[in-house]
Design a protein around this motif. Structure first.
Motif, PDB file in Angstrom:
ATOM      1  N   GLU A  18      23.583  37.478  48.252  1.00  0.00           N
ATOM      2  CA  GLU A  18      22.973  38.545  47.460  1.00  0.00           C
ATOM      3  C   GLU A  18      21.827  39.209  48.213  1.00  0.00           C
ATOM      4  O   GLU A  18      21.540  40.385  47.998  1.00  0.00           O
ATOM      5  CB  GLU A  18      22.480  37.995  46.122  1.00  0.00           C
ATOM      6  N   ALA A  21      23.128  42.245  49.978  1.00  0.00           N
ATOM      7  CA  ALA A  21      24.027  43.106  49.210  1.00  0.00           C
ATOM      8  C   ALA A  21      23.808  44.583  49.522  1.00  0.00           C
ATOM      9  O   ALA A  21      24.772  45.337  49.713  1.00  0.00           O
ATOM     10  CB  ALA A  21      23.852  42.839  47.712  1.00  0.00           C
ATOM     11  N   TRP A  24      25.017  45.307  52.942  1.00  0.00           N
ATOM     12  CA  TRP A  24      26.484  45.210  52.921  1.00  0.00           C
ATOM     13  C   TRP A  24      27.093  46.529  52.442  1.00  0.00           C
ATOM     14  O   TRP A  24      28.009  47.079  53.062  1.00  0.00           O
ATOM     15  CB  TRP A  24      26.875  44.054  52.007  1.00  0.00           C
ATOM     16  N   ARG A  25      26.568  47.056  51.347  1.00  0.00           N
ATOM     17  CA  ARG A  25      27.076  48.329  50.821  1.00  0.00           C
ATOM     18  C   ARG A  25      26.865  49.456  51.824  1.00  0.00           C
ATOM     19  O   ARG A  25      27.750  50.302  52.029  1.00  0.00           O
ATOM     20  CB  ARG A  25      26.386  48.668  49.500  1.00  0.00           C
ATOM     21  N   PRO A  40      31.276  44.693  48.312  1.00  0.00           N
ATOM     22  CA  PRO A  40      30.636  43.657  47.514  1.00  0.00           C
ATOM     23  C   PRO A  40      31.247  43.531  46.115  1.00  0.00           C
ATOM     24  O   PRO A  40      31.205  42.452  45.523  1.00  0.00           O
ATOM     25  CB  PRO A  40      29.178  44.122  47.441  1.00  0.00           C
ATOM     26  N   ARG A  43      33.791  40.882  45.999  1.00  0.00           N
ATOM     27  CA  ARG A  43      33.210  39.535  46.023  1.00  0.00           C
ATOM     28  C   ARG A  43      32.728  39.140  44.631  1.00  0.00           C
ATOM     29  O   ARG A  43      32.983  38.038  44.153  1.00  0.00           O
ATOM     30  CB  ARG A  43      32.070  39.495  47.039  1.00  0.00           C
ATOM     31  N   ARG A  44      32.063  40.054  43.951  1.00  0.00           N
ATOM     32  CA  ARG A  44      31.503  39.724  42.641  1.00  0.00           C
ATOM     33  C   ARG A  44      32.597  39.535  41.604  1.00  0.00           C
ATOM     34  O   ARG A  44      32.439  38.763  40.657  1.00  0.00           O
ATOM     35  CB  ARG A  44      30.548  40.827  42.200  1.00  0.00           C
ATOM     36  N   PRO A  69      33.464  39.247  55.943  1.00  0.00           N
ATOM     37  CA  PRO A  69      33.449  38.566  54.642  1.00  0.00           C
ATOM     38  C   PRO A  69      34.632  37.608  54.533  1.00  0.00           C
ATOM     39  O   PRO A  69      35.777  38.014  54.356  1.00  0.00           O
ATOM     40  CB  PRO A  69      33.571  39.725  53.645  1.00  0.00           C
TER      41      PRO A  69
END
Length: 388
Positions: A18, A21, A24-25, A40, A43-44, A69
């Motif tokens: 997190e 995050a 990552w975006r 992401p 993943r969530r 990832p």
């Protein structure tokens, strides 16, 4: 001027993941080859108790420049690292800033992964020939283009009429006027996902087929959640008051990727799946979509619409004999067995039980003692993973 400093780190805890995050975006948006399956949001939505995430973050002078990832799962008696979101995610790849430094970043990522003391096999499937790892010069083995390629429709070439489909659509229209609905709202999208899954399940049952992914309760839950949150878009085709077909896909910029297409098997004579595609393509084109990606495999009904296809491959790197056996099963034996069983089931033979057992090969396979399967020792020295 000093050389750029490259660092690699494994992120395994929820807090560590997190913490990156936002980066990552941003990296996903900056990666031209990103397909949407590395976001992401996946993943969530697709957290799995059986496949914990393990990300490899590469930084250069402190900046996040590449991200792999991954998730860890026990397969065929081996500990395997594969792409996060599998088996639902159809494409796997790294996210990376564009530029000539990518091969150096990928080398750093490989060195980090090679240091995981608990890993038997790195299994990177779903790799596109125009993806990040392909651009890095990774030793990808590409499959038979007649089977494993990803067909697509270039909407810029115009839409061809398909008279055979149009004739069959008249049978579908006997149930009422055809109407395409772009599903809006979280609840309606979730309902559409459930309808698509129900149609697909019934189609598989009637064809004596088995889907290892759609039989997994966690995958089914992931589909519902992705649709509900809007990560998956939904379209429904109605024939009068009757639901004929459902399409679930994801859009990134001007590319739309068709993840699940399903139709009412009782309406098969009216080609509801083809009818949905015929009506969906012009609507997407009018909404700014320039490429419609069917995703692999290269099934005949996809090729009937396609204007081209992208080669698909995989990269399997075993670290010991157990990993080599798992690589053999995943890359060669399982696809061959699946093709053979599907061919037999197409002749009316109910081999879905056998396919189910093979899809769960870890229940029947044990580690091999054959040293002939042992690969050349990795060039990176073993060490404990630097997970946080």
């Amino acid at each position: 001027m000093s050389a750029p400093s490259i660092t690699a780190r494994t992120l395994a805890s929820s807090a560590a993941i997190e913490s990156v995050a936002a980066e990552w975006r941003a990296l996903e948006q900056a990666t031209p080859e990103a397909t949407g399956f590395q976001s992401p949001a996946w993943r969530r939505s697709c957290d799995s108790s059986e496949s914990p995430p393990r990300l490899v973050a590469i930084r250069e002078d402190g900046r996040l420049v590449m991200l792999l990832p991954l998730q860890i799962r026990r397969i065929c008696g081996a500990t395997v690292a594969r792409w996060l979101g599998e088996p639902l995610a159809q494409y796997g790849d790294a996210l990376a800033l564009p530029g000539p430094r990518r091969p150096a970043w990928f080398d750093a990522a490989q060195a980090e992964i090679a240091g995981w003391s608990d890993l038997d096999l790195l299994a990177l499937s779903g790799l596109r020939a125009d993806g990040v790892l392909a651009a890095c010069g990774a030793p990808i083995v590409f499959g038979d283009p007649s089977k494993s390629a990803a067909p697509y429709v270039d909407l810029g070439l115009g839409l061809r009429r398909r008279r055979s489909v149009e004739r069959r659509m008249k049978r579908l229209a006997a149930h009422g006027p055809l109407r395409l609905e772009a599903v809006a709202g979280a609840g309606a999208r979730r309902e559409a996902a459930e309808q698509a899954l129900a149609f697909k399940s019934e189609w598989l049952r009637r064809r004596c087929r088995f889907s290892a992914s759609l039989s997994d309760a966690e995958v089914v839950a992931c589909v519902r959640t992705l649709a509900e949150k809007g990560a998956l878009r939904a379209h429904r085709l109605w024939a009068g008051p009757r639901l004929a077909a459902v399409e679930l896909g994801l859009r990134r910029d001007s590319v739309y990727r068709s993840l699940i297409g399903a139709f009412d098997p009782d309406l098969a004579e009216g080609a509801p799946g083809h009818a949905l595609t015929v009506t969906l393509l012009p609507q997407l084109a009018g909404d700014g979509v320039t490429l419609f990606d069917f995703l692999p495999p290269a099934d005949p009904y996809k090729l009937a619409f396609a204007t081209g296809a992208t080669a698909m491959g995989g990269l399997y790197r075993p670290f010991n004999a157990r990993g080599a056996m798992a690589a053999l099963v995943l890359s060669r034996l399982r696809p061959l067995a699946k093709d053979a069983i599907h061919a037999l089931s197409d002749r009316g033979l109910p081999f879905d039980t056998l396919l189910r057992r093979f899809a769960r090969a870890e229940e029947v396979l044990t580690a091999s003692d054959s040293e002939s399967l042992m690969p050349a020792r990795k060039k990176f020295p073993p060490r404990a993973p630097t997970a946080i």
